[in-house]
Write a protein that holds these residues in place. Structure first.
Motif, mmCIF file in Angstrom:
data_model
loop_
_atom_site.group_PDB
_atom_site.id
_atom_site.type_symbol
_atom_site.label_atom_id
_atom_site.label_comp_id
_atom_site.label_asym_id
_atom_site.label_seq_id
_atom_site.Cartn_x
_atom_site.Cartn_y
_atom_site.Cartn_z
ATOM 1 N N ASP B 90 10.489 58.634 113.794
ATOM 2 C CA ASP B 90 9.235 58.899 113.094
ATOM 3 C C ASP B 90 9.531 59.852 111.941
ATOM 4 O OD1 ASP B 90 6.807 59.888 112.167
ATOM 5 O OD2 ASP B 90 5.841 59.642 114.122
ATOM 6 N N PRO B 91 9.670 59.290 110.728
ATOM 7 C CA PRO B 91 10.091 60.136 109.606
ATOM 8 C C PRO B 91 9.028 61.149 109.165
ATOM 9 C CG PRO B 91 9.665 57.880 108.873
ATOM 10 C CD PRO B 91 9.500 57.886 110.358
ATOM 11 N N GLN B 92 7.756 60.895 109.507
ATOM 12 C CA GLN B 92 6.716 61.863 109.156
ATOM 13 C C GLN B 92 6.781 63.094 110.058
ATOM 14 O OE1 GLN B 92 5.644 58.426 108.836
ATOM 15 N NE2 GLN B 92 5.966 58.773 106.642
ATOM 16 N N LYS B 93 6.830 62.832 111.347
ATOM 17 C CA LYS B 93 6.920 63.947 112.309
ATOM 18 C C LYS B 93 8.341 64.480 112.415
ATOM 19 C CE LYS B 93 3.104 62.518 115.302
ATOM 20 N NZ LYS B 93 2.872 61.544 116.363
ATOM 21 N N LYS B 94 9.287 63.742 111.830
ATOM 22 C CA LYS B 94 10.716 64.070 111.929
ATOM 23 C C LYS B 94 11.177 64.154 113.382
ATOM 24 C CE LYS B 94 12.621 66.492 108.507
ATOM 25 N NZ LYS B 94 12.923 67.577 107.571
ATOM 26 N N THR B 95 10.874 63.091 114.103
ATOM 27 C CA THR B 95 11.312 63.034 115.498
ATOM 28 C C THR B 95 12.049 61.722 115.783
ATOM 29 O OG1 THR B 95 9.223 62.043 116.186
ATOM 30 C CG2 THR B 95 9.413 64.447 116.412
ATOM 31 N N GLY B 101 13.171 59.178 127.492
ATOM 32 C CA GLY B 101 11.821 59.728 127.326
ATOM 33 C C GLY B 101 11.750 61.010 126.518
ATOM 34 N N GLN B 102 12.916 61.590 126.215
ATOM 35 C CA GLN B 102 12.907 62.822 125.419
ATOM 36 C C GLN B 102 12.529 62.530 123.973
ATOM 37 O OE1 GLN B 102 16.039 66.018 125.941
ATOM 38 N NE2 GLN B 102 17.163 64.212 126.616
ATOM 39 N N ASN B 103 11.929 63.524 123.344
ATOM 40 C CA ASN B 103 11.703 63.477 121.903
ATOM 41 C C ASN B 103 12.477 64.608 121.263
ATOM 42 O OD1 ASN B 103 10.037 61.384 120.974
ATOM 43 N ND2 ASN B 103 8.296 62.310 122.017
ATOM 44 N N ILE B 104 13.222 64.294 120.229
ATOM 45 C CA ILE B 104 13.952 65.363 119.543
ATOM 46 C C ILE B 104 13.414 65.500 118.127
ATOM 47 C CG2 ILE B 104 16.188 66.189 118.739
ATOM 48 C CD1 ILE B 104 17.506 64.832 121.027
ATOM 49 N N GLU B 105 13.081 66.737 117.788
ATOM 50 C CA GLU B 105 12.610 67.029 116.437
ATOM 51 C C GLU B 105 13.801 67.520 115.630
ATOM 52 O OE1 GLU B 105 8.963 69.289 116.675
ATOM 53 O OE2 GLU B 105 9.320 70.051 114.646
ATOM 54 N N TYR B 106 14.054 66.885 114.494
ATOM 55 C CA TYR B 106 15.233 67.251 113.707
ATOM 56 C C TYR B 106 14.841 67.903 112.388
ATOM 57 C CZ TYR B 106 14.034 62.950 111.174
ATOM 58 O OH TYR B 106 13.375 61.990 110.464
ATOM 59 N N GLU B 107 15.765 68.694 111.861
ATOM 60 C CA GLU B 107 15.623 69.127 110.463
ATOM 61 C C GLU B 107 16.373 68.145 109.570
ATOM 62 O OE1 GLU B 107 16.515 73.256 109.593
ATOM 63 O OE2 GLU B 107 15.677 73.843 111.540
ATOM 64 N N LYS B 108 17.598 67.796 110.004
ATOM 65 C CA LYS B 108 18.418 66.823 109.276
ATOM 66 C C LYS B 108 18.911 65.789 110.286
ATOM 67 C CE LYS B 108 18.702 69.938 105.848
ATOM 68 N NZ LYS B 108 18.196 69.720 104.500
ATOM 69 N N LEU B 109 18.864 64.537 109.862
ATOM 70 C CA LEU B 109 19.234 63.457 110.782
ATOM 71 C C LEU B 109 20.341 62.594 110.185
ATOM 72 C CD1 LEU B 109 18.585 61.632 113.319
ATOM 73 C CD2 LEU B 109 16.921 60.461 111.860
ATOM 74 N N LEU B 110 21.356 62.291 110.986
ATOM 75 C CA LEU B 110 22.400 61.360 110.559
ATOM 76 C C LEU B 110 22.379 60.130 111.467
ATOM 77 C CD1 LEU B 110 24.914 60.649 108.835
ATOM 78 C CD2 LEU B 110 26.299 61.815 110.558
ATOM 79 N N LEU B 111 22.228 58.967 110.853
ATOM 80 C CA LEU B 111 22.288 57.716 111.599
ATOM 81 C C LEU B 111 23.689 57.130 111.437
ATOM 82 C CD1 LEU B 111 18.832 56.211 110.514
ATOM 83 C CD2 LEU B 111 19.363 57.396 112.655
ATOM 84 N N ALA B 112 24.529 57.389 112.417
ATOM 85 C CA ALA B 112 25.903 56.858 112.391
ATOM 86 C C ALA B 112 26.016 55.890 113.554
ATOM 87 C CB ALA B 112 26.907 58.001 112.508
#
Lengths: 91, 413
Positions: B90-95, B101-112
């Motif tokens: 979710d790029p708006q909530k940055k999660t 079932g966990q949700n992680i809130e990121y400041e910076k995200l890398l999709l590798a």
């Protein structure tokens, strides 16, 4: 205590020329005509070693970067030894 | 509702791109929280080693496959979340939501997120004994299968078949190769190069059948053989399917992430979403040397991209700039690809050597410059050709030298 790397060897049978080491430390590693990694040493000497780090053609060798270069090798072809000849990596 | 876990640098993918990125981030930011989410349960291992004889035939201890031990993550204060996949972004909530079932809130995200082996979509392809070679678990299946297999069939004219055929022959397994195209590696090579590879494979004792598409996998629960569209039948205890890699972009694409074959990115490996980067096999990025959007699947490219993406996540504006290359060896034949080897409009070829002479190279030219090369038993020309590509070398006046197999290309650098 972290052991200091003194000597480096590239096992040419294991090396496949993936060039990971060169990506990490281009001042020390390069590929030769057989696509195997060699160590760039003083006086234009280039071979797969074993070579002591004092022989490298650089003013100083960063121990951590050298370890990273060895750890980055996808075939574990780079061997690191301490002063007493003990193998530091692969451990 | 459970509260989100907050992570400064979130990395999806625990392969070479993701792990190198984590390492680079930690070097430059000693305190920022870092997490790696990997759908494989293992710490970072060498995907390259999976198809190498030393590992495969048990000449080296199995543990040698691991390039980072489990304690490396703790020592560097990197949270490794293994065996869990990322389900949604979710790029708006940055999660990012995870399969547990966990949700992680990121400041910076890398999709590798890498790629996965393309699956066979034919009748009976779910039978036991149908193998792929991309992940450690898949390799384990093959290692298990070769213990008892007597007859194997490899499917596909690319690097998986090239390397796997040799491994099977080293185990003295009766091996047949089925290729859909008129010659080996037809999507990247010309016929002369393809036939040269076939020469080597056949000399190694593998039977090759070309222009053959499999229609059905025969057998009960376990594979017993294959039937092709031309009506031929082949016995087999095991089948290794090497028909390409695909990037699982679907996981994220529903949330405005721009994708093509892979995840689209600019030369800084930034995606179209704020604070989201990509690196490695999943990145379809702007190559500033070739000046086009490219997607590559190789180790050192992924390693370098992991590093550059991390530097950009740290706020340095560093473009990714590298002439990529790929090498593979089997049956005594060295194959190397440098730069862009796809034949597109406006590309011409200069040939060096020949199939008969035992070494053959093709240099790809576009707009008067070298853009790539394919080299059979000429790997020593990789370095000078890379330099010529990087330096935007103009070939005008050098055509004869480039076509002379004995001319030392280093002289042009």
């Amino acid at each position: 205590m972290v052991k200091q790397i003194k000597k480096v060897l590239v096992n040419r049978d294991l090396c496949i020329g993936a060039a990971s080491c060169i990506a990490v430390m281009p001042e020390v590693f390069e590929l030769d005509g057989e696509n195997k990694a060699v160590l760039i040493q003083k006086g234009g000497v280039k071979n797969s070693g074993p070579a002591t780090i004092d022989a490298f053609d650089v003013s100083s060798v960063n121990q951590e970067t050298l370890r990273m270069a060895a750890e980055s090798c996808p075939t574990k072809a780079i061997f690191l030894y301490d002063e007493d000849g003990g193998q530091i990596y692969p451990d | 509702m459970a509260e989100n876990i907050k992570i400064k640098y979130l990395i999806i993918g625990g392969g070479v791109a993701g792990t190198t990125a984590a390492e680079t981030l930690r070097q430059n930011d000693p305190d920022g929280s870092i997490a790696i989410v990997s759908d494989e349960p293992y710490p970072f291992y060498s995907r390259i080693m999976l198809s190498k004889p030393n590992f495969f035939l048990g000449k080296l201890p199995f543990e040698n496959i691991f390039l980072k031990k489990e304690n490396w993550y703790q020592e560097h204060n990197i949270n490794f979340i293994g065996g869990i996949s990322a389900n949604n972004l979710d790029p708006q909530k940055k999660t990012v939501s995870l399969s547990d079932g966990q949700n992680i809130e990121y400041e910076k995200l890398l999709l590798a997120i890498g790629g996965c082996a393309r699956r066979w979509q034919i009748k009976g392809s779910d039978k036991k004994g149908i193998c792929y070679l991309r992940t450690l678990d898949e390799a384990k299946e093959i290692i298990d299968a070769i213990k008892t297999a007597q007859k194997a069939v490899c499917i596909g004219g690319g690097f998986v078949s090239f390397e796997t055929c040799e491994l099977l022959r080293m185990k003295n397994i009766d091996t047949t190769l089925l290729v859909m195209e008129p010659y080996f590696w037809a999507n990247l090579l010309d016929e002369e190069s393809g036939l040269m590879i076939e020469d080597a494979i056949q000399k190694g004792g593998v039977k090759i059948f070309k222009n053959e598409t499999t229609e059905e996998v025969l057998g009960d629960k376990k594979v017993k053989g294959l039937k092709t569209k031309t009506g031929k039948e082949f016995d087999a205890d095991m089948v290794v399917v090497g028909i390409g890699i695909m990037c699982p972009v679907n996981t994220f694409q529903k949330n405005e992430l721009a994708v093509g074959r892979g995840i689209l990115a600019n030369e800084y490996l930034e995606t179209n979403l704020p604070d989201v980067w990509t690196a490695g096999d999943s990145a379809e990025f702007k190559d500033i040397i070739l000046n086009e959007q490219v997607m590559l699947g190789n180790w050192v490219n992924a390693q370098m991209q992991g590093r550059v993406a991390a530097l950009n996540m740290l706020g340095k504006k560093q473009p990714f700039r590298m002439v990529s290359f790929y090498t593979t060896t089997a049956f005594g034949l060295n194959i190397a690809f440098v730069g862009n080897v796809r034949i597109e409009e406006g590309v011409t070829i200069i040939k060096r050597g020949s199939r008969e002479s035992g070494s053959f190279g093709r240099i790809l030219i576009k707009d008067g410059e070298i853009i790539g090369a394919t080299l059979m038993n000429r790997t020593n020309e990789m370095a000078p050709i890379s330099k010529l590509i990087e330096n935007n070398f103009k070939i005008t006046g050098h055509e004869k030298e480039l076509a002379d197999a004995d001319f030392d290309l280093k002289k042009l650098v």
